[in-house]
Design an enzyme around this catalytic site. Sequence first.
Site, PDB file in Angstrom:
ATOM      1  N   ASN A  79     -10.157  -0.763  -2.032  1.00  0.00           N
ATOM      2  CA  ASN A  79      -8.732  -0.556  -1.760  1.00  0.00           C
ATOM      3  C   ASN A  79      -7.945  -1.063  -2.970  1.00  0.00           C
ATOM      4  OD1 ASN A  79      -6.088  -0.589  -0.850  1.00  0.00           O
ATOM      5  ND2 ASN A  79      -6.547  -1.577   1.107  1.00  0.00           N
ATOM      6  N   CYS A 110       0.814  -1.227   0.000  1.00  0.00           N
ATOM      7  CA  CYS A 110       0.000   0.000   0.000  1.00  0.00           C
ATOM      8  C   CYS A 110       0.846   1.276   0.000  1.00  0.00           C
ATOM      9  CB  CYS A 110      -0.929   0.010   1.198  1.00  0.00           C
ATOM     10  SG  CYS A 110      -2.030  -1.405   1.180  1.00  0.00           S
ATOM     11  N   HIS A 122      -3.997   7.164   1.490  1.00  0.00           N
ATOM     12  CA  HIS A 122      -4.214   5.810   0.985  1.00  0.00           C
ATOM     13  C   HIS A 122      -5.647   5.386   1.302  1.00  0.00           C
ATOM     14  CE1 HIS A 122      -3.912   1.645   0.142  1.00  0.00           C
ATOM     15  NE2 HIS A 122      -3.947   1.271   1.408  1.00  0.00           N
TER      16      HIS A 122
HETATM   17  N1  ACO Z   1     -19.346  -9.364   5.626  1.00  0.00           N
HETATM   18  C1  ACO Z   1     -19.966  -9.813   6.730  1.00  0.00           C
HETATM   19  N2  ACO Z   1     -19.309 -10.211   7.834  1.00  0.00           N
HETATM   20  C2  ACO Z   1     -17.966 -10.172   7.803  1.00  0.00           C
HETATM   21  C3  ACO Z   1     -17.261  -9.709   6.690  1.00  0.00           C
HETATM   22  C4  ACO Z   1     -17.999  -9.305   5.556  1.00  0.00           C
HETATM   23  N3  ACO Z   1     -17.414  -8.851   4.438  1.00  0.00           N
HETATM   24  N4  ACO Z   1     -15.948  -9.776   6.957  1.00  0.00           N
HETATM   25  C5  ACO Z   1     -15.833 -10.252   8.204  1.00  0.00           C
HETATM   26  N5  ACO Z   1     -17.052 -10.504   8.713  1.00  0.00           N
HETATM   27  C6  ACO Z   1     -17.383 -11.033  10.037  1.00  0.00           C
HETATM   28  C7  ACO Z   1     -16.270 -11.875  10.605  1.00  0.00           C
HETATM   29  O1  ACO Z   1     -16.325 -13.187  10.091  1.00  0.00           O
HETATM   30  C8  ACO Z   1     -16.575 -11.798  12.069  1.00  0.00           C
HETATM   31  O2  ACO Z   1     -17.571 -12.712  12.354  1.00  0.00           O
HETATM   32  P1  ACO Z   1     -17.546 -13.552  13.756  1.00  0.00           P
HETATM   33  O3  ACO Z   1     -17.603 -12.503  14.832  1.00  0.00           O
HETATM   34  O4  ACO Z   1     -18.756 -14.400  13.655  1.00  0.00           O
HETATM   35  O5  ACO Z   1     -16.255 -14.301  13.745  1.00  0.00           O
HETATM   36  C9  ACO Z   1     -17.140 -10.409  12.250  1.00  0.00           C
HETATM   37  O6  ACO Z   1     -17.557  -9.970  10.952  1.00  0.00           O
HETATM   38  C10 ACO Z   1     -16.163  -9.421  12.806  1.00  0.00           C
HETATM   39  O7  ACO Z   1     -14.927  -9.580  12.086  1.00  0.00           O
HETATM   40  P2  ACO Z   1     -13.721  -8.638  12.330  1.00  0.00           P
HETATM   41  O8  ACO Z   1     -12.620  -9.013  11.384  1.00  0.00           O
HETATM   42  O9  ACO Z   1     -13.425  -8.608  13.788  1.00  0.00           O
HETATM   43  O10 ACO Z   1     -14.378  -7.276  11.870  1.00  0.00           O
HETATM   44  P3  ACO Z   1     -13.868  -5.819  12.118  1.00  0.00           P
HETATM   45  O11 ACO Z   1     -14.920  -5.070  12.829  1.00  0.00           O
HETATM   46  O12 ACO Z   1     -12.484  -5.778  12.668  1.00  0.00           O
HETATM   47  O13 ACO Z   1     -13.803  -5.243  10.636  1.00  0.00           O
HETATM   48  C11 ACO Z   1     -12.232  -4.829   8.859  1.00  0.00           C
HETATM   49  C12 ACO Z   1     -12.979  -5.861   9.666  1.00  0.00           C
HETATM   50  C13 ACO Z   1     -13.245  -3.976   8.096  1.00  0.00           C
HETATM   51  C14 ACO Z   1     -11.311  -5.509   7.888  1.00  0.00           C
HETATM   52  C15 ACO Z   1     -11.453  -3.928   9.831  1.00  0.00           C
HETATM   53  O14 ACO Z   1     -10.711  -4.705  10.736  1.00  0.00           O
HETATM   54  C16 ACO Z   1     -10.566  -3.009   9.113  1.00  0.00           C
HETATM   55  O15 ACO Z   1     -10.983  -2.166   8.374  1.00  0.00           O
HETATM   56  N6  ACO Z   1      -9.258  -3.123   9.338  1.00  0.00           N
HETATM   57  C17 ACO Z   1      -8.289  -2.339   8.607  1.00  0.00           C
HETATM   58  C18 ACO Z   1      -7.616  -3.256   7.680  1.00  0.00           C
HETATM   59  C19 ACO Z   1      -7.658  -2.816   6.274  1.00  0.00           C
HETATM   60  O16 ACO Z   1      -8.252  -1.846   5.878  1.00  0.00           O
HETATM   61  N7  ACO Z   1      -6.952  -3.578   5.483  1.00  0.00           N
HETATM   62  C20 ACO Z   1      -6.829  -3.295   4.117  1.00  0.00           C
HETATM   63  C21 ACO Z   1      -5.518  -3.715   3.609  1.00  0.00           C
HETATM   64  S1  ACO Z   1      -4.218  -3.014   4.480  1.00  0.00           S
HETATM   65  C22 ACO Z   1      -4.079  -1.511   4.012  1.00  0.00           C
HETATM   66  O17 ACO Z   1      -4.373  -1.159   2.879  1.00  0.00           O
HETATM   67  C23 ACO Z   1      -3.651  -0.555   5.043  1.00  0.00           C
END
Ligand code: ACO
Length: 342
Positions: free
Chosen positions: A299, A119, A269
């Site tokens: 992204n 990224c 980003h």
């Molecule tokens: N749709 C529905 N449910 C989902 C999805 C989806 N697309 N994805 C995950 N879930 C579920 C999981 O399975 C989990 O279910 P469970 O509780 O039954 O196990 C629940 O939602 C919560 O999952 P988490 O991963 O804890 O969700 P969180 O609230 O942390 O959100 C997310 C996830 C959006 C990825 C968040 O952590 C985030 O934005 N992190 C930043 C990472 C990022 O942006 N990465 C991109 C690449 S890196 C970069 O470019 C910097």
Amino acid sequence: MPNAVISGTGMYVPDNIVTNDDLVSQYGIDTNHDWIVKRTGIEARRFAPEGIGSADLAVPACEQAIEDAGLQKKDIDMILFATLSPEHCFPGSGVYLQEKLGMPEAGHFCPAMDIRNQCSGFLYGLGTAASMVKAGAVKNVLVVGGETHSAALDLSTRGRAVASLFGDAAGAVVVSASDDESRGIRTWKLGADGRYADVLAQRVWDVRKRPFIPVDENGVGQVQPEMMWAQMDGRLVFKNAVERMIMGLMEVCWKEGITMNDIDVFAFHQANLRINQYVAQQLNVPEEKLLQNIHKFGNTTAATIPTLLAEAQREGRLERGMKVATVAFGSGFTWGAALIDW
Ligand code: ACO
């Protein structure tokens, strides 16, 4: 010492729009529009058709950037291609792009180098290009960020946490030598923390194994899903992203002796709208100063910042005399920030 300026911008996205609802109806993923929008701000992304790779996506973006700079392909002294989705493990996308731009056929054999910083790859490329231009080694560097994520997403419920985030795109800028002191890439700050190398990674290629991909008794590669698809600890990424992005922006401002209020436009980003809103809030940056395209493209990793710049320039949101701050954070962990007088 010559000044390094962004002399041209360009971008390209494939035509195929995949909405959040399409992830459910076309791919059978157990997700929903509201879940994705609430946590990430993503409404849709673009997926390239089979047969198209990152260098293909980069061609129109680069042609646009070169034309915008008032240059011709023969004027490009070097290609820096930032991507985490190269066509192959080797060679890199840069040489494929050079060939697709028709450079070798025209007798132009400019160097082509890939940057593997995910990224923040585009900002690593921008800093490298600006350093080389300022050193007088080159006059015009094509800095490209291009990604074909759709080929390497686990488009199933198992992979939804990662697969719903990413899209395909390419963006490019030309970094050129200039005597115009009123504009230029003023400063940049890059960083990395290798302790987090495995927090966001795709480990399908592992040369510590013998052979690098496990094989069955017939020598046919056998890859487990957790090795084949990118794995991420989303919450740890989120936490580190906001900290590093805030620090990166503050550091480049200190270095230039300016405050956040002096900046006209911010190109963050596009990993997650919530990350960007949080960073902006902590730094008292009004949201109208943020360029955003995550809602429509998702992204696009190394392509986020050059696509933002190219779009903003065409929409009239970037004009000569404006101060632009840009910042990125991603896998590695790696990060970067830069200040540009447009
Ligand atoms: N749709 C529905 N449910 C989902 C999805 C989806 N697309 N994805 C995950 N879930 C579920 C999981 O399975 C989990 O279910 P469970 O509780 O039954 O196990 C629940 O939602 C919560 O999952 P988490 O991963 O804890 O969700 P969180 O609230 O942390 O959100 C997310 C996830 C959006 C990825 C968040 O952590 C985030 O934005 N992190 C930043 C990472 C990022 O942006 N990465 C991109 C690449 S890196 C970069 O470019 C910097």
